[in-house]
Design a protein around this motif. Structure first.
Motif, PDB file in Angstrom:
ATOM      1  N   ASP A  82       7.561   4.864  -1.911  1.00  0.00           N
ATOM      2  CA  ASP A  82       8.446   3.907  -2.588  1.00  0.00           C
ATOM      3  C   ASP A  82       9.122   2.981  -1.590  1.00  0.00           C
ATOM      4  O   ASP A  82       9.224   1.765  -1.817  1.00  0.00           O
ATOM      5  CB  ASP A  82       9.504   4.659  -3.398  1.00  0.00           C
ATOM      6  CG  ASP A  82       8.899   5.437  -4.566  1.00  0.00           C
ATOM      7  OD1 ASP A  82       7.784   5.076  -5.000  1.00  0.00           O
ATOM      8  OD2 ASP A  82       9.546   6.400  -5.030  1.00  0.00           O
ATOM      9  N   VAL A  83       9.587   3.549  -0.485  1.00  0.00           N
ATOM     10  CA  VAL A  83      10.284   2.739   0.517  1.00  0.00           C
ATOM     11  C   VAL A  83       9.316   1.769   1.180  1.00  0.00           C
ATOM     12  O   VAL A  83       9.638   0.593   1.387  1.00  0.00           O
ATOM     13  CB  VAL A  83      10.949   3.645   1.576  1.00  0.00           C
ATOM     14  CG1 VAL A  83      11.600   2.801   2.666  1.00  0.00           C
ATOM     15  CG2 VAL A  83      11.979   4.550   0.930  1.00  0.00           C
ATOM     16  N   ARG A  84       8.116   2.247   1.495  1.00  0.00           N
ATOM     17  CA  ARG A  84       7.139   1.378   2.135  1.00  0.00           C
ATOM     18  C   ARG A  84       6.766   0.214   1.214  1.00  0.00           C
ATOM     19  O   ARG A  84       6.689  -0.939   1.649  1.00  0.00           O
ATOM     20  CB  ARG A  84       5.898   2.183   2.513  1.00  0.00           C
ATOM     21  CG  ARG A  84       4.903   1.411   3.369  1.00  0.00           C
ATOM     22  CD  ARG A  84       3.832   2.310   3.948  1.00  0.00           C
ATOM     23  NE  ARG A  84       3.092   3.018   2.903  1.00  0.00           N
ATOM     24  CZ  ARG A  84       3.196   4.327   2.664  1.00  0.00           C
ATOM     25  NH1 ARG A  84       4.029   5.063   3.399  1.00  0.00           N
ATOM     26  NH2 ARG A  84       2.502   4.910   1.710  1.00  0.00           N
ATOM     27  N   ASP A  85       6.560   0.502  -0.053  1.00  0.00           N
ATOM     28  CA  ASP A  85       6.231  -0.566  -1.004  1.00  0.00           C
ATOM     29  C   ASP A  85       7.399  -1.532  -1.163  1.00  0.00           C
ATOM     30  O   ASP A  85       7.199  -2.754  -1.256  1.00  0.00           O
ATOM     31  CB  ASP A  85       5.874   0.039  -2.366  1.00  0.00           C
ATOM     32  CG  ASP A  85       4.561   0.827  -2.318  1.00  0.00           C
ATOM     33  OD1 ASP A  85       3.778   0.611  -1.375  1.00  0.00           O
ATOM     34  OD2 ASP A  85       4.343   1.662  -3.218  1.00  0.00           O
ATOM     35  N   ALA A  86       8.615  -0.983  -1.192  1.00  0.00           N
ATOM     36  CA  ALA A  86       9.795  -1.843  -1.351  1.00  0.00           C
ATOM     37  C   ALA A  86       9.981  -2.755  -0.147  1.00  0.00           C
ATOM     38  O   ALA A  86      10.375  -3.924  -0.290  1.00  0.00           O
ATOM     39  CB  ALA A  86      11.034  -0.982  -1.567  1.00  0.00           C
ATOM     40  N   LEU A  87       9.705  -2.233   1.054  1.00  0.00           N
ATOM     41  CA  LEU A  87       9.801  -3.060   2.252  1.00  0.00           C
ATOM     42  C   LEU A  87       8.809  -4.225   2.182  1.00  0.00           C
ATOM     43  O   LEU A  87       9.141  -5.378   2.467  1.00  0.00           O
ATOM     44  CB  LEU A  87       9.521  -2.232   3.504  1.00  0.00           C
ATOM     45  CG  LEU A  87      10.674  -1.413   4.096  1.00  0.00           C
ATOM     46  CD1 LEU A  87      10.192  -0.597   5.285  1.00  0.00           C
ATOM     47  CD2 LEU A  87      11.823  -2.325   4.523  1.00  0.00           C
ATOM     48  N   GLN A  88       7.588  -3.921   1.791  1.00  0.00           N
ATOM     49  CA  GLN A  88       6.554  -4.948   1.739  1.00  0.00           C
ATOM     50  C   GLN A  88       6.806  -5.965   0.633  1.00  0.00           C
ATOM     51  O   GLN A  88       6.470  -7.133   0.774  1.00  0.00           O
ATOM     52  CB  GLN A  88       5.188  -4.291   1.565  1.00  0.00           C
ATOM     53  CG  GLN A  88       4.771  -3.430   2.759  1.00  0.00           C
ATOM     54  CD  GLN A  88       3.490  -2.656   2.513  1.00  0.00           C
ATOM     55  OE1 GLN A  88       2.969  -2.633   1.397  1.00  0.00           O
ATOM     56  NE2 GLN A  88       2.976  -2.002   3.545  1.00  0.00           N
ATOM     57  N   ASN A  89       7.420  -5.503  -0.459  1.00  0.00           N
ATOM     58  CA  ASN A  89       7.680  -6.401  -1.593  1.00  0.00           C
ATOM     59  C   ASN A  89       9.030  -7.099  -1.505  1.00  0.00           C
ATOM     60  O   ASN A  89       9.342  -7.956  -2.331  1.00  0.00           O
ATOM     61  CB  ASN A  89       7.605  -5.613  -2.911  1.00  0.00           C
ATOM     62  CG  ASN A  89       6.225  -5.039  -3.158  1.00  0.00           C
ATOM     63  OD1 ASN A  89       5.218  -5.604  -2.721  1.00  0.00           O
ATOM     64  ND2 ASN A  89       6.162  -3.908  -3.855  1.00  0.00           N
ATOM     65  N   GLY A  90       9.841  -6.701  -0.524  1.00  0.00           N
ATOM     66  CA  GLY A  90      11.154  -7.323  -0.359  1.00  0.00           C
ATOM     67  C   GLY A  90      12.145  -6.962  -1.440  1.00  0.00           C
ATOM     68  O   GLY A  90      13.031  -7.767  -1.766  1.00  0.00           O
ATOM     69  N   THR A  91      12.039  -5.746  -1.997  1.00  0.00           N
ATOM     70  CA  THR A  91      12.931  -5.356  -3.085  1.00  0.00           C
ATOM     71  C   THR A  91      14.022  -4.386  -2.653  1.00  0.00           C
ATOM     72  O   THR A  91      14.764  -3.881  -3.488  1.00  0.00           O
ATOM     73  CB  THR A  91      12.121  -4.715  -4.222  1.00  0.00           C
ATOM     74  OG1 THR A  91      11.386  -3.587  -3.707  1.00  0.00           O
ATOM     75  CG2 THR A  91      11.156  -5.722  -4.816  1.00  0.00           C
TER      76      THR A  91
END
Length: 562
Positions: free
Chosen positions: A275-284
């Motif tokens: 979740d954190v990795r995806d959020a970092l990449q998506n800027g959320t």
């Protein structure tokens, strides 16, 4: 001969300090309030310092201008040379495609970005600080985090915050050794006291790093990694600085903290990594604190400029090749720093240049000739030269065409054209303030606080590093003043000299020089004001903690001292 007057404005130390502070107020207000680009803020502050030096302090115009040129030269070499070499070395690993393997290797250790921030920014950055210092840890680890998927601003905040606890013992404890040489206090004693102050920072910094990356959720989900790494790092820093070797403190503590984290990860992994990795990449993820609600993006993505084929299966051999540049850096600096004959041989090549027109024309406030008008050209022993040698070896080992290596060097140099102006301007500012007496005036005014000076003592170190970007320079400026004030008010001089070095580490993250290095590394050139607004709260907050600790160590916690 020019001799600074510490109270030139109406004979009042307070009024003189107020005037002397105008250059610092200029640069920080322009950065923090008006968000002016760093090179314009630095040049504006330099102009203010020159006016104050000439008008208020009576410094001859030619000497003030010459002081600025010496500072600018020091800013370009060795400071900017170190950054250029570090960026070039990194770009060689990227263009070869080996960094993709390094990314995969870190993913195997832990796919969690919050843990990767601790490993890279805190542990590996601490090791680089121990060996090289002078901005290299910020440049290298900042680029590594961006390539691993961190947004540029968040990466810059992370590495600046991580580059705190190790700084006092950085570059083989040069700041502490310098303080010992100037005060006559054995540097082992100063290092022992610093080793009873900075471990407090080491305990909390990893927790702050995961908070920067992922807010409260990051602390809740990854606190075991942060606590274990910080505790082992702090314990090793205390033991090594007090009972083993002051010079080796950062090496031992960084390796111990990393080893403890690796062992922990064999039995435990944090939740929510994907979740954190995806959020970092998506800027959320929550905004890291720039104040404008938008996290700036970088100017370039060097990770896409690779020559290698896509990765398929990571082998041990490929992992070692990916780690090779950084293992080489550790090996080269370790040999140079620890094998004294080689270190002395390289140091013997340093060319001492009395600055033309300036050397012999300036006295210290006490009437003695100053040594700051001699420019040391460390052309072979400079960390920048050692990093450049590592880059040449890496290019050969990776079999990169000479044209590719040259292109990357030119690209790195071109990207640093505006940062070069910033660093030159800020160091010119520092030299003008120091040689005209402005910095000493501010320090003496703070030193007049009497018994309360034990609380304010770290502020001097913080101020010195904020101006010069160097804990060594801050100790060179204020160590003897700390010693004198301590003797006058009845406080252990070793405590306050140590507090000068410990307090300086918090000034590192707001120094315009280091802000420029960080933004250059992550591709945010011109966004130094955003970064300043993010890190200034951490700088002041940690400084307040250290001020309180020093005041308590001077009284009710005196049992903490050796």
């Amino acid at each position: 001969m020019y001799q600074p007057d510490t109270a030139p404005v109406g004979g009042s130390l307070a009024l003189s300090a107020l005037v002397a502070a105008l250059p610092l107020v200029t640069v920080f207000v322009l950065l923090g309030v008006f968000r002016v680009k760093a090179h314009w803020a630095g040049l504006s502050a330099l102009g203010t310092a020159l006016v104050v030096a000439v008008v208020a302090y009576g410094m001859p115009v030619d000497l003030a201008a010459l002081a600025a040129t010496e500072g600018a030269a020091f800013g370009l070499f060795p400071i900017l040379w170190i950054v250029l070499a570090a960026i070039w070395l990194y770009q060689l690993t990227v263009v070869s495609g080996r960094f993709e393997d390094l990314r995969a290797a870190f993913g195997r250790l832990s796919p969690d970005p919050r843990v990767q921030a601790i490993i890279i920014a805190f542990c590996f950055g601490g090791l680089l600080e121990a060996l090289a210092g002078f901005g290299a840890p910020v440049a290298i680890t900042g680029m590594m985090l961006v390539t691993l998927g961190f947004p540029p601003l968040r990466a810059a905040i992370t590495v600046l915050l991580a580059n705190t606890a190790p700084v006092a013992f950085g570059a083989m404890a040069i700041p502490i050794v310098t303080a010992g040489e100037l005060t006559g206090i054995p540097y082992e004693q100063i290092g022992a006291v610093v080793g009873r102050q900075t471990p407090i920072l080491a305990l909390v910094v990893p927790l702050l790093l995961v908070a920067v990356v992922d807010g409260r959720r990051g602390i809740r989900q990854t606190w075991p990694a942060a606590v274990v790494t910080g505790a082992v790092f702090a314990f090793a820093q205390f033991v090594c600085s007090n009972y083993v070797s002051v010079e080796l403190t950062d090496i031992v503590s960084s390796l111990a903290g990393a080893a403890a984290l690796v062992v922990l990860l064999r039995f435990w992994q944090p939740k929510g990594s994907d979740d954190v990795r995806d959020a970092l990449q998506n800027g959320t993820l929550p905004n890291p604190g720039s104040g404008d609600g938008v996290e700036p993006t970088g100017n370039a993505d060097t990770a896409t400029r690779t020559l290698a084929a896509p990765r398929d299966q990571l082998t041990r051999s490929r992992t070692l090749w990916a780690l090779f540049p950084y293992l080489l850096v550790i090996g080269v600096f370790s040999v140079v720093k620890l094998w004294k004959p080689l270190g002395e041989l390289l140091a013997s090549t340093t060319v001492e240049i009395p600055w033309p027109g300036l050397h012999g024309a300036i006295l210290t406030a006490s009437g003695e000739p100053t040594s700051t008008t001699i420019y040391s050209l460390e052309w072979l022993s400079s960390p920048g030269t050692l990093l450049a040698v590592c880059g040449i070896v890496v290019a050969a080992a990776y079999r990169l065409p000479m044209s590719t290596a040259t292109r990357e060097f030119v690209s790195a140099a071109t990207s640093l054209r505006w940062p070069a102006l910033t660093v030159a301007g800020v160091l010119a500012l520092a030299y003008v303030m120091n040689q005209s007496g402005q910095t000493l005036t501010i320090a003496m005014w703070i030193g007049g606080a009497g018994a309360a000076f034990s609380f304010l003592s770290p502020v001097l170190g913080w101020l010195g590093v904020a101006v010069t970007g160097s804990d060594t320079s801050a100790n060179a400026l204020f160590a003897t003043l700390q010693q004198g004030v301590a003797s006058k008010v009845g406080i252990d001089p070793t405590l306050l000299v140590a507090a000068n070095s410990s307090g300086g580490v918090m000034g590192k993250m707001i120094s315009p020089q280091n802000l420029t290095i960080a933004t250059s590394a992550v591709g945010l050139v011109g966004r130094e004001s955003d970064l300043f607004r993010c890190v200034v709260k951490w700088s002041l907050g940690l400084l307040l903690v250290l001020c309180a600790l020093t005041a308590l160590q001077a009284s009710v916690l005196s049992w903490m001292l050796p």
